[in-house]
Scaffold this active site. Structure first.
Site, short mmCIF file in Angstrom:
data_model
loop_
_atom_site.label_atom_id
_atom_site.label_comp_id
_atom_site.label_asym_id
_atom_site.label_seq_id
_atom_site.Cartn_x
_atom_site.Cartn_y
_atom_site.Cartn_z
N ASP A 1 46.61 69.84 69.59
CA ASP A 1 47.10 71.16 69.18
C ASP A 1 47.48 71.02 67.71
OD1 ASP A 1 48.58 73.77 70.83
OD2 ASP A 1 49.14 73.42 68.74
N LYS B 1 46.05 92.23 71.61
CA LYS B 1 44.73 91.60 71.42
C LYS B 1 43.82 91.90 72.61
CE LYS B 1 44.26 87.60 72.95
NZ LYS B 1 43.79 86.87 74.11
N LYS C 1 38.35 89.17 83.64
CA LYS C 1 39.70 89.11 83.04
C LYS C 1 40.02 90.39 82.26
CE LYS C 1 43.49 87.20 81.22
NZ LYS C 1 44.73 87.12 81.98
N ASN D 1 43.11 92.72 82.99
CA ASN D 1 44.19 92.91 82.02
C ASN D 1 44.33 94.35 81.55
OD1 ASN D 1 44.80 90.25 82.31
ND2 ASN D 1 45.16 89.90 80.14
N THR E 1 41.61 84.01 76.70
CA THR E 1 41.10 85.37 76.87
C THR E 1 40.43 85.79 75.57
OG1 THR E 1 42.95 85.84 78.35
CG2 THR E 1 41.68 87.72 77.55
P1 NAD Z 1 50.18 80.52 72.58
O1 NAD Z 1 50.09 81.20 71.26
O2 NAD Z 1 51.52 80.23 73.16
O3 NAD Z 1 49.39 79.12 72.51
C1 NAD Z 1 48.22 78.89 71.75
C2 NAD Z 1 48.24 77.45 71.28
O4 NAD Z 1 47.03 77.20 70.53
C3 NAD Z 1 49.41 77.13 70.32
O5 NAD Z 1 50.10 75.98 70.77
C4 NAD Z 1 48.74 76.91 68.97
O6 NAD Z 1 49.42 75.97 68.15
C5 NAD Z 1 47.38 76.40 69.42
N1 NAD Z 1 46.35 76.55 68.38
C6 NAD Z 1 46.11 77.61 67.57
N2 NAD Z 1 45.08 77.36 66.74
C7 NAD Z 1 44.64 76.11 67.04
C8 NAD Z 1 43.60 75.30 66.54
N3 NAD Z 1 42.78 75.71 65.55
N4 NAD Z 1 43.43 74.05 67.07
C9 NAD Z 1 44.26 73.60 68.05
N5 NAD Z 1 45.27 74.33 68.57
C10 NAD Z 1 45.46 75.57 68.09
O7 NAD Z 1 49.32 81.41 73.59
P2 NAD Z 1 49.32 81.37 75.19
O8 NAD Z 1 50.32 82.37 75.69
O9 NAD Z 1 49.36 79.96 75.66
O10 NAD Z 1 47.87 82.01 75.47
C11 NAD Z 1 46.67 81.28 75.30
C12 NAD Z 1 45.51 82.14 75.81
O11 NAD Z 1 45.71 82.43 77.19
C13 NAD Z 1 45.38 83.50 75.10
O12 NAD Z 1 44.02 83.82 74.96
C14 NAD Z 1 46.09 84.45 76.05
O13 NAD Z 1 45.62 85.78 75.90
C15 NAD Z 1 45.74 83.84 77.40
N6 NAD Z 1 46.69 84.08 78.50
C16 NAD Z 1 48.04 84.05 78.29
C17 NAD Z 1 48.91 84.26 79.39
C18 NAD Z 1 50.41 84.25 79.20
O14 NAD Z 1 51.12 84.72 80.11
N7 NAD Z 1 50.96 83.73 78.11
C19 NAD Z 1 48.39 84.50 80.66
C20 NAD Z 1 47.02 84.49 80.84
C21 NAD Z 1 46.17 84.29 79.76
#
Ligand code: NAD
Length: 299
Positions: free
Chosen positions: A31, A240, A171, A175, A96
């Site tokens: 990450d 988004k 998805k 959503n 997503t």
């Molecule tokens: P988040 O922003 O908490 O986590 C994303 C992670 O990606 C961060 O730790 C960030 O540092 C890392 N990141 C960003 N750019 C990067 C790169 N170039 N290389 C490596 N790491 C990188 O987001 P999240 O809530 O974990 O969501 C992730 C995905 O899952 C999204 O697409 C979201 O829509 C989807 N999602 C989220 C949820 C939820 O409840 N949070 C539920 C279902 C799906």
């Protein structure tokens, strides 16, 4: 057993990868946030400096990243996963993203002899914490069979929706409803507050009729209604998703006026400074704008 690569250790990726570690899978993780990698190292995962190293060392590479642009860059960009993955390895994108992104990545992977599965995640972040997520999977039967043990390590409900791309599309359909309901709930509770009604009694009534919904019943009482607006799922990420839904629907010539209206309600909440809060805080955004007391459960 395949070495598992895991890229993206945010609100969702961190508990998902942690659950895999606890269940005995061997992980190499990355990450851009070093602290997130440190946390996984404390569970015996190996930290990697970049996506290329993860790809080179893994049989299956999982990505759980914020959006289409970042997935395209990390997976299909220069120095990314596809460029460095071993032939015969498999990429499972759980983010997503737009259907176009999924389709393009799947094509690129196939051209290099790399398998691809899209497996976006349903349910809330708290379900991911408990290993109780739902997955919507697109891929060949062979690739699906290969990732199934991993999915069983992170969730309880797995749906094989069809070929690559069908997980992402499912998805977006899911959503649309899950996220738009937040705006409907926000309007209903703002009106209830303005009328001076008792919140507990209003909720009791709503849960006793067809007005109820999963957001109002499961997420909201544990989040905004008890004053906890930490994400969860941010208003920014929900915006988004609604943008992906509106754009995909436009491309497919499916009119979705409710999705467009919900997207702009989320735009308003972001403009009012609520983007980093949980998506249940849509009601706080509306109440703040309208000068109404925020709804909170007693006790
Ligand atoms: P988040 O922003 O908490 O986590 C994303 C992670 O990606 C961060 O730790 C960030 O540092 C890392 N990141 C960003 N750019 C990067 C790169 N170039 N290389 C490596 N790491 C990188 O987001 P999240 O809530 O974990 O969501 C992730 C995905 O899952 C999204 O697409 C979201 O829509 C989807 N999602 C989220 C949820 C939820 O409840 N949070 C539920 C279902 C799906």
């Amino acid at each position: 057993m395949d070495m598992i690569g895991f890229i993206g250790l945010g609100r969702m990726g961190r508990p998902m990868a942690s659950n895999l570690c606890r269940k005995g899978f061997r992980l190499v993780v990355h990450d851009v946030n070093r602290q997130a990698v440190d946390e996984l190292e404390s569970l015996q995962a190996r930290g990697a400096a970049n996506a290329a190293q993860v790809a080179a060392e893994s049989g299956i590479i999982v990505t759980m990243l914020p959006n289409s642009a970042i997935v395209s860059e990390v997976v299909a960009g220069r120095g990314g996963v596809i460029e460095n993955a071993k032939p015969g390895s498999l990429i499972m994108d759980m983010s997503t993203v737009s259907p176009e992104t999924t389709d393009a990545v799947a094509r690129l992977a196939a051209a290099k002899g790399i398998g691809f599965v899209d497996a976006p995640v349903g349910r809330l972040a708290e379900h991911a914490d408990r290993g109780e997520s739902l997955f919507m999977v697109g891929g060949t039967p062979e690739d699906f069979a290969r990732v199934k043990p991993l999915l069983e390590g992170m969730g309880t409900t797995i749906h094989h929706c069809g070929p690559a791309g069908s997980g992402t599309r499912t998805k977006l359909v899911n959503n649309f409803l899950a996220v738009s309901l937040c705006q409907m709930n926000a309007e209903a509770l703002a009106l209830s507050q303005r009328f001076g009604l008792n919140l507990e009694k209003t909720l009791e009534v709503l849960h006793g009729t067809t007005a109820t919904n999963g957001q109002l019943k499961i997420n909201w009482p544990n989040k905004v209604l008890k004053g906890d607006t930490t994400p969860g799922f941010t208003i920014d990420l929900a915006h988004k998703d609604l943008s992906l839904i509106v754009d995909s629907a436009n491309a497919a010539r499916v009119p979705m006026p409710m999705a467009a209206a919900a997207r702009e309600a989320f735009s308003t909440a972001r403009a009012a400074g609520f983007g980093s809060q949980d998506f249940s805080a849509m009601v706080d955004a509306l109440c703040t704008i309208a000068g109404i007391e925020k709804p909170r459960l007693k006790g």
